[in-house]
Design a protein around this motif. Sequence first.
Motif, PDB file in Angstrom:
ATOM      1  N   GLY A 115       0.781  -1.230   0.000  1.00  0.00           N
ATOM      2  CA  GLY A 115       0.000   0.000   0.000  1.00  0.00           C
ATOM      3  C   GLY A 115       0.810   1.276   0.000  1.00  0.00           C
ATOM      4  N   ARG A 116       2.122   1.175  -0.096  1.00  0.00           N
ATOM      5  CA  ARG A 116       2.949   2.389  -0.072  1.00  0.00           C
ATOM      6  C   ARG A 116       2.992   3.076  -1.439  1.00  0.00           C
ATOM      7  NH1 ARG A 116       8.599   0.562   1.891  1.00  0.00           N
ATOM      8  NH2 ARG A 116       8.004  -1.227   0.589  1.00  0.00           N
ATOM      9  N   ASP A 118       0.612   3.179  -3.662  1.00  0.00           N
ATOM     10  CA  ASP A 118      -0.691   3.764  -3.964  1.00  0.00           C
ATOM     11  C   ASP A 118      -1.619   3.513  -2.775  1.00  0.00           C
ATOM     12  OD1 ASP A 118      -3.148   4.558  -4.913  1.00  0.00           O
ATOM     13  OD2 ASP A 118      -2.936   3.581  -6.870  1.00  0.00           O
ATOM     14  N   PRO A 119      -1.765   4.511  -1.886  1.00  0.00           N
ATOM     15  CA  PRO A 119      -2.600   4.324  -0.688  1.00  0.00           C
ATOM     16  C   PRO A 119      -4.048   3.956  -1.002  1.00  0.00           C
ATOM     17  CG  PRO A 119      -1.271   6.319  -0.497  1.00  0.00           C
ATOM     18  CD  PRO A 119      -1.119   5.833  -1.909  1.00  0.00           C
ATOM     19  N   ASP A 120      -4.525   4.257  -2.201  1.00  0.00           N
ATOM     20  CA  ASP A 120      -5.899   3.916  -2.562  1.00  0.00           C
ATOM     21  C   ASP A 120      -6.116   2.405  -2.700  1.00  0.00           C
ATOM     22  OD1 ASP A 120      -6.716   6.534  -2.532  1.00  0.00           O
ATOM     23  OD2 ASP A 120      -6.464   6.843  -4.689  1.00  0.00           O
ATOM     24  N   MET A 121      -5.023   1.629  -2.718  1.00  0.00           N
ATOM     25  CA  MET A 121      -5.166   0.168  -2.758  1.00  0.00           C
ATOM     26  C   MET A 121      -6.017  -0.321  -1.589  1.00  0.00           C
ATOM     27  SD  MET A 121      -3.770  -1.590  -5.273  1.00  0.00           S
ATOM     28  CE  MET A 121      -3.291  -3.196  -4.634  1.00  0.00           C
ATOM     29  N   PHE A 122      -5.803   0.261  -0.425  1.00  0.00           N
ATOM     30  CA  PHE A 122      -6.551  -0.183   0.750  1.00  0.00           C
ATOM     31  C   PHE A 122      -8.033   0.182   0.636  1.00  0.00           C
ATOM     32  CE2 PHE A 122      -2.426   0.181   3.392  1.00  0.00           C
ATOM     33  CZ  PHE A 122      -2.040  -1.080   2.988  1.00  0.00           C
ATOM     34  N   LEU A 134       0.017  -8.161   1.854  1.00  0.00           N
ATOM     35  CA  LEU A 134       0.926  -7.035   2.044  1.00  0.00           C
ATOM     36  C   LEU A 134       2.334  -7.584   2.222  1.00  0.00           C
ATOM     37  CD1 LEU A 134      -1.193  -5.096   4.707  1.00  0.00           C
ATOM     38  CD2 LEU A 134      -1.365  -4.979   2.210  1.00  0.00           C
ATOM     39  N   MET A 135       3.245  -7.176   1.349  1.00  0.00           N
ATOM     40  CA  MET A 135       4.594  -7.723   1.384  1.00  0.00           C
ATOM     41  C   MET A 135       5.618  -6.704   1.826  1.00  0.00           C
ATOM     42  SD  MET A 135       6.804  -9.488  -1.682  1.00  0.00           S
ATOM     43  CE  MET A 135       7.664  -7.940  -2.013  1.00  0.00           C
TER      44      MET A 135
END
Length: 272
Positions: A115-116, A118-122, A134-135
């Motif tokens: 999520g770093r 593109d924060p909109d992934m969450f 999340l890796m």
Amino acid sequence: MSGIRPKPLIMGILNVTPDSFSDGGKYCSPDAALAHAQNMVSEGADIIDIGGESTRPGSEPVSEREQLARIIPVIKTLRTHLPANVMLSVDTTRSRVAQEALAAGANMLNDISAGRDDPDMFTVAAKAGVPIALMHMRGKPKNMQDNPEYEDVVEEVLKFLVERAEVAKAAGVASENIIIDPGIGFGKRKEHNLRLIRELSRFVATGYKVLLGASRKRFMGAICGETRPMELVGATIATTVLGVSAGVTMFRVHDVKANRQAADVTAAVLQM
């Protein structure tokens, strides 16, 4: 009896890229991708992980447009022809790619940036109510193997993943939909990878599901004296056995049949 353990899930790798480290260029067309996916399902894959951007060491990023052109026809074809209980995961760090992939039939997200990028992934994961992996990765694929250093690799990776899981939950992702992945081979030296695998139980102890992706990784070749990724099936099996023993429940692999057997036999022994 040691108690009922969840069945280990096998995630078969489907790279629809021309340049992935082990199988680049083999499955770029929907027909070739479908044939490979069907074979992996017949060998015991529970999940097919579809990636349109290589993340091998030294790789360059791929545009959202190019990722979508590569993966959307494949996802639509797989969703039409594979059994409904087979999950389709999309391996991307971009929320637009994730959103369009879910609309095409995917039902899991796999984000190597946690999520770093593109924060909109969450937000996408939360609205869709789908699992998201999340890796941990030090740096970017292009430079991640440029002299990675840690004071305590297990503590640092664990802290990062728990923090990213908290950010995901704050965005509305349910705890049960969060999967953490220590990122074997992503910004780590051989000794870092070995320590992380040895301490997998600490990741399991967080209460989140854990994904292990060690398949055909270069550090194992260094141990075995083998430079050909396709000849590291036995080495990969060893990591799967160690993972199941530690409580890991999801394994991202190229060689489905061998790892399915290894996971099932290990789980059966531990079940006694």
